[in-house]
Design a protein around this motif. Structure first.
Motif, PDB file in Angstrom:
ATOM      1  N   THR A 193      45.053  33.620  47.754  1.00 11.78           N
ATOM      2  CA  THR A 193      43.934  32.765  48.171  1.00 11.78           C
ATOM      3  C   THR A 193      42.774  32.871  47.192  1.00 11.78           C
ATOM      4  O   THR A 193      42.048  31.904  46.970  1.00 11.78           O
ATOM      5  CB  THR A 193      43.476  33.149  49.600  1.00 11.78           C
ATOM      6  N   ALA A 194      42.588  34.056  46.612  1.00 12.68           N
ATOM      7  CA  ALA A 194      41.496  34.234  45.651  1.00 12.68           C
ATOM      8  C   ALA A 194      41.856  33.580  44.321  1.00 12.68           C
ATOM      9  O   ALA A 194      43.034  33.450  43.976  1.00 12.68           O
ATOM     10  CB  ALA A 194      41.219  35.714  45.447  1.00 12.68           C
ATOM     11  N   LEU A 195      40.846  33.169  43.567  1.00 15.60           N
ATOM     12  CA  LEU A 195      41.071  32.651  42.222  1.00 15.60           C
ATOM     13  C   LEU A 195      41.604  33.772  41.332  1.00 15.60           C
ATOM     14  O   LEU A 195      41.300  34.948  41.555  1.00 15.60           O
ATOM     15  CB  LEU A 195      39.757  32.128  41.643  1.00 15.60           C
ATOM     16  N   PRO A 196      42.392  33.427  40.309  1.00 15.27           N
ATOM     17  CA  PRO A 196      42.999  34.479  39.471  1.00 15.27           C
ATOM     18  C   PRO A 196      41.961  35.379  38.789  1.00 15.27           C
ATOM     19  O   PRO A 196      42.243  36.544  38.524  1.00 15.27           O
ATOM     20  CB  PRO A 196      43.821  33.704  38.443  1.00 15.27           C
ATOM     21  N   GLU A 197      40.754  34.843  38.514  1.00 10.19           N
ATOM     22  CA  GLU A 197      39.733  35.652  37.824  1.00 10.19           C
ATOM     23  C   GLU A 197      39.003  36.606  38.769  1.00 10.19           C
ATOM     24  O   GLU A 197      38.178  37.401  38.324  1.00 10.19           O
ATOM     25  CB  GLU A 197      38.675  34.741  37.175  1.00 10.19           C
ATOM     26  N   VAL A 198      39.254  36.481  40.075  1.00 10.57           N
ATOM     27  CA  VAL A 198      38.508  37.277  41.053  1.00 10.57           C
ATOM     28  C   VAL A 198      39.311  38.531  41.407  1.00 10.57           C
ATOM     29  O   VAL A 198      40.368  38.448  42.026  1.00 10.57           O
ATOM     30  CB  VAL A 198      38.219  36.445  42.325  1.00 10.57           C
ATOM     31  N   ASN A 199      38.823  39.676  40.981  1.00  5.56           N
ATOM     32  CA  ASN A 199      39.542  40.935  41.201  1.00  5.56           C
ATOM     33  C   ASN A 199      38.940  41.725  42.354  1.00  5.56           C
ATOM     34  O   ASN A 199      37.732  41.738  42.533  1.00  5.56           O
ATOM     35  CB  ASN A 199      39.490  41.785  39.933  1.00  5.56           C
ATOM     36  N   TRP A 208      22.803  36.868  43.145  1.00  3.79           N
ATOM     37  CA  TRP A 208      23.948  37.770  43.394  1.00  3.79           C
ATOM     38  C   TRP A 208      25.159  37.145  42.701  1.00  3.79           C
ATOM     39  O   TRP A 208      25.634  36.086  43.091  1.00  3.79           O
ATOM     40  CB  TRP A 208      24.214  37.929  44.887  1.00  3.79           C
ATOM     41  N   GLN A 209      25.616  37.805  41.636  1.00  2.74           N
ATOM     42  CA  GLN A 209      26.728  37.246  40.854  1.00  2.74           C
ATOM     43  C   GLN A 209      28.084  37.814  41.253  1.00  2.74           C
ATOM     44  O   GLN A 209      29.115  37.315  40.819  1.00  2.74           O
ATOM     45  CB  GLN A 209      26.517  37.500  39.361  1.00  2.74           C
ATOM     46  N   GLY A 210      28.079  38.879  42.051  1.00  2.00           N
ATOM     47  CA  GLY A 210      29.347  39.521  42.406  1.00  2.00           C
ATOM     48  C   GLY A 210      29.721  40.572  41.377  1.00  2.00           C
ATOM     49  O   GLY A 210      29.156  40.633  40.282  1.00  2.00           O
ATOM     50  N   ALA A 211      30.684  41.424  41.760  1.00  2.00           N
ATOM     51  CA  ALA A 211      31.057  42.570  40.925  1.00  2.00           C
ATOM     52  C   ALA A 211      31.555  42.123  39.548  1.00  2.00           C
ATOM     53  O   ALA A 211      31.309  42.774  38.546  1.00  2.00           O
ATOM     54  CB  ALA A 211      32.121  43.399  41.631  1.00  2.00           C
ATOM     55  N   GLY A 212      32.259  40.993  39.490  1.00  2.00           N
ATOM     56  CA  GLY A 212      32.789  40.529  38.211  1.00  2.00           C
ATOM     57  C   GLY A 212      32.156  39.225  37.765  1.00  2.00           C
ATOM     58  O   GLY A 212      32.703  38.523  36.921  1.00  2.00           O
ATOM     59  N   GLY A 213      31.000  38.881  38.342  1.00  2.00           N
ATOM     60  CA  GLY A 213      30.319  37.642  37.962  1.00  2.00           C
ATOM     61  C   GLY A 213      30.951  36.384  38.533  1.00  2.00           C
ATOM     62  O   GLY A 213      30.654  35.281  38.103  1.00  2.00           O
ATOM     63  N   MET A 214      31.842  36.532  39.524  1.00  2.00           N
ATOM     64  CA  MET A 214      32.591  35.374  40.025  1.00  2.00           C
ATOM     65  C   MET A 214      32.142  34.897  41.408  1.00  2.00           C
ATOM     66  O   MET A 214      32.774  34.016  42.000  1.00  2.00           O
ATOM     67  CB  MET A 214      34.083  35.718  40.075  1.00  2.00           C
ATOM     68  N   ALA A 215      31.067  35.453  41.949  1.00  2.00           N
ATOM     69  CA  ALA A 215      30.646  35.046  43.298  1.00  2.00           C
ATOM     70  C   ALA A 215      30.212  33.582  43.324  1.00  2.00           C
ATOM     71  O   ALA A 215      29.865  33.013  42.294  1.00  2.00           O
ATOM     72  CB  ALA A 215      29.500  35.936  43.781  1.00  2.00           C
ATOM     73  N   GLY A 216      30.267  32.987  44.509  1.00  2.00           N
ATOM     74  CA  GLY A 216      29.760  31.633  44.699  1.00  2.00           C
ATOM     75  C   GLY A 216      30.803  30.532  44.711  1.00  2.00           C
ATOM     76  O   GLY A 216      30.469  29.367  44.853  1.00  2.00           O
ATOM     77  N   GLU A 217      32.079  30.912  44.572  1.00  3.96           N
ATOM     78  CA  GLU A 217      33.128  29.887  44.426  1.00  3.96           C
ATOM     79  C   GLU A 217      33.505  29.251  45.765  1.00  3.96           C
ATOM     80  O   GLU A 217      34.665  29.298  46.197  1.00  3.96           O
ATOM     81  CB  GLU A 217      34.358  30.499  43.753  1.00  3.96           C
ATOM     82  N   ILE A 218      32.537  28.595  46.411  1.00  2.00           N
ATOM     83  CA  ILE A 218      32.823  27.923  47.684  1.00  2.00           C
ATOM     84  C   ILE A 218      33.817  26.782  47.481  1.00  2.00           C
ATOM     85  O   ILE A 218      34.541  26.403  48.400  1.00  2.00           O
ATOM     86  CB  ILE A 218      31.537  27.411  48.366  1.00  2.00           C
ATOM     87  N   GLY A 219      33.875  26.248  46.259  1.00  3.59           N
ATOM     88  CA  GLY A 219      34.835  25.172  45.978  1.00  3.59           C
ATOM     89  C   GLY A 219      36.268  25.589  46.228  1.00  3.59           C
ATOM     90  O   GLY A 219      37.118  24.760  46.552  1.00  3.59           O
ATOM     91  N   HIS A 220      36.528  26.887  46.108  1.00  5.74           N
ATOM     92  CA  HIS A 220      37.912  27.339  46.275  1.00  5.74           C
ATOM     93  C   HIS A 220      38.090  28.246  47.471  1.00  5.74           C
ATOM     94  O   HIS A 220      38.895  29.172  47.449  1.00  5.74           O
ATOM     95  CB  HIS A 220      38.424  27.931  44.965  1.00  5.74           C
ATOM     96  N   ILE A 221      37.317  28.001  48.542  1.00  4.03           N
ATOM     97  CA  ILE A 221      37.718  28.590  49.806  1.00  4.03           C
ATOM     98  C   ILE A 221      38.523  27.525  50.550  1.00  4.03           C
ATOM     99  O   ILE A 221      38.274  26.325  50.451  1.00  4.03           O
ATOM    100  CB  ILE A 221      36.540  29.175  50.631  1.00  4.03           C
ATOM    101  N   VAL A 222      39.564  28.002  51.206  1.00  9.65           N
ATOM    102  CA  VAL A 222      40.525  27.105  51.869  1.00  9.65           C
ATOM    103  C   VAL A 222      39.985  26.714  53.239  1.00  9.65           C
ATOM    104  O   VAL A 222      39.658  27.579  54.043  1.00  9.65           O
ATOM    105  CB  VAL A 222      41.886  27.814  52.033  1.00  9.65           C
ATOM    106  N   VAL A 223      39.859  25.411  53.475  1.00  6.58           N
ATOM    107  CA  VAL A 223      39.427  24.973  54.800  1.00  6.58           C
ATOM    108  C   VAL A 223      40.540  24.252  55.549  1.00  6.58           C
ATOM    109  O   VAL A 223      40.473  24.079  56.755  1.00  6.58           O
ATOM    110  CB  VAL A 223      38.176  24.060  54.731  1.00  6.58           C
TER     111      VAL A 223
END
Lengths: 322, 322
Positions: free
Chosen positions: A290-296, B149-164
């Protein structure tokens, strides 16, 4: 010596414990079940006697409190309890500060458990993590930048009520296919009962669910989340289907949260997480997909068990010692 | 006088501007489209000439940069661009610091736009907010405790890729029913095309989609998200269905995020949000229904439009002035 008093107002159980700063062993620990007809006043009265018992003649340097319901952590005002009446707008922090004349910190149990796992458990060294408890309900608590994040109104962490299957069964909250509706223990039991009844109606000769029925002596009312897990572990196909759906819902929830917040770790506790390796494998696989591949991220077991809120309360107390 | 240089490396457009601290008007502003065969080197070359043009003989006190792709904000290392090749692991902050000898701050465009709206736009005074851009993609940026808040790997905020909608159509990311798959402009256009083709096949005499087809002179390849919105506004039932699904997906996403993080405000920008009142009403209604009743929030329009990243870059620059 710095002495911390830790209190846990659970929905069904009250506990108090004392610990010295730096120690990981209780000096004293007492708990009592909340009676069936409990209200806020009787809970407070029971807690007072537990406190008397663990403190003896000592005076604590600070008090940390875990409360089983929404709390405004900034003011220590309890909004309500979902289990015990009379807790609406009780200023718990203020009451305790006045009675014991020491600094007090109060927060919601999922947030406090997150603090406990962060300070003393599976979250040590991880300054961004999401703690999830999967038990009679599904709740969560955030640690961001090393500190709890409660949200603007103290309501953050409600992963139990994010929708993962909009065509799924209706949850008590009114929505369909919430994580809690699929993954909590009581709902897993309900889902198993409904599948068994459907199976009995549609294919009376089917053997799906035989092991599950055997485990409860054919009395479907006795099914619990734990028994569904046990039946699944013994190879019951119907129980496996229910447990898979629970792990799937949790995995989708975790993957969505990872995309949204990108924390380092997910720490999972609560009875349902004892369901075994295939449950964990499904949670991890679905979360990763479910997570994007770049999200660890990692998904790991909580270490403190039922004591997570009480150890979190210790951390809250330590943070307000003067 | 403190002079800030703001840079925007968009996927298709490059822009540079200068502003005095405290002012809300550009001293100078230049932009240029990124050529079709652009790579990182040519982007940097074009940006250098834009910078020369807006700076003249002046030297800035700091540089803030918005970059259209994942960035490690702590080090200012660009991970990659989804639009322009050659950006893999380019140390953009370091390059600019060496060339201009001033402090530089770099972040991802959605995060920078969130900072812009927080500091100068619809998020002023709101220290917890989620900015969402709904355009060719769907992305988001967090402000928590007044800071990105960027997240641990800078990938936070990706609401486009949460499954609804786990049974929905397949997204480029490989999952089904992501918010972006239902709500981005290009996917809305694709969904409209597919519905029109299905309609033509199943009910050749149907008038659903007539207005939409009229607006593109029957050339379905010309359909865009904007045209779907226009057709919906003119009463086209098929376009309304597509737009409703987009608003629904966004509403479910927002409600889920509210339950999880409990921010004060959601600030929505990007071309799709110009779709009109019924789009906004659906987003707000579905978000409210998806969130728990105790979770309060507002969903408001972004104020800075396409300039949000550039104004956010100004804020980044202001924060690193020595």
């Amino acid at each position: 010596m710095t002495l911390i008093l830790a209190l846990d107002f659970g929905g069904t159980k009250l506990a108090a414990a004392t610990v010295e700063a730096g120690s990981r062993e209780w000096l004293d620990y007492e708990n009592r079940l909340s009676p069936a007809n409990a209200d806020a006043l009787s809970d407070i009265e029971i807690m007072r006697s537990l406190i008397d018992s663990v403190l003896g003649r000592c005076k604590p340097d600070a008090i940390g409190v875990s409360f089983g319901g929404p709390v405004d952590a900034a003011t220590g005002l309890v909004r309500l309890s979902h289990h015990v009446p009379g807790w609406e707008n009780i200023p718990l922090k203020q009451l305790l500060e006045e009675e014991y004349n020491v600094p007090v910190s109060v927060d919601n149990d999922a947030n406090v458990a997150a603090v406990g796992e962060h300070r003393f458990g599976a979250g040590q060294g991880y300054d961004s993590l999401f703690y999830i408890t999967i038990s009679t309900g599904v709740g969560g608590g955030w640690i961001l930048n090393g500190k709890p994040w409660q949200g603007a109104g103290g309501m953050a962490g409600e992963i139990g009520h994010i929708v993962v299957d909009p065509t799924g069964p209706v949850c008590l909250c009114g929505k369909r296919g919430c994580v809690e509706r699929l993954a909590s223990g009581p709902y897993m039991a309900q889902n198993a009962r409904e599948l068994l009844e459907k199976e009995a109606h549609n294919s009376p000769t089917s053997t799906r669910g035989e092991i599950l029925k055997y485990l409860v002596g054919n009395d479907l009312d006795l099914i619990t989340g734990q028994i569904v897990s046990a039946a699944a572990a013994h190879g019951d196909e119907l129980a496996r289907e229910v447990l898979y759906k629970a792990a799937w819902a949790l995995g989708v929830g975790i993957g969505n949260v990872a995309n949204l917040m990108n924390p380092q770790r997910f720490v999972l506790g609560g009875g349902v997480t004892k369901a075994g390796d295939s449950f964990w494998a499904t949670v991890r696989k679905v979360a990763q997909e479910t997570a994007l591949p770049e999200v660890n991220f990692e998904v790991v077991r909580a270490l403190l068990g039922d004591d997570a809120p009480l150890w979190g309360a210790v951390a809250l107390g330590l943070d307000v010692v003067k």
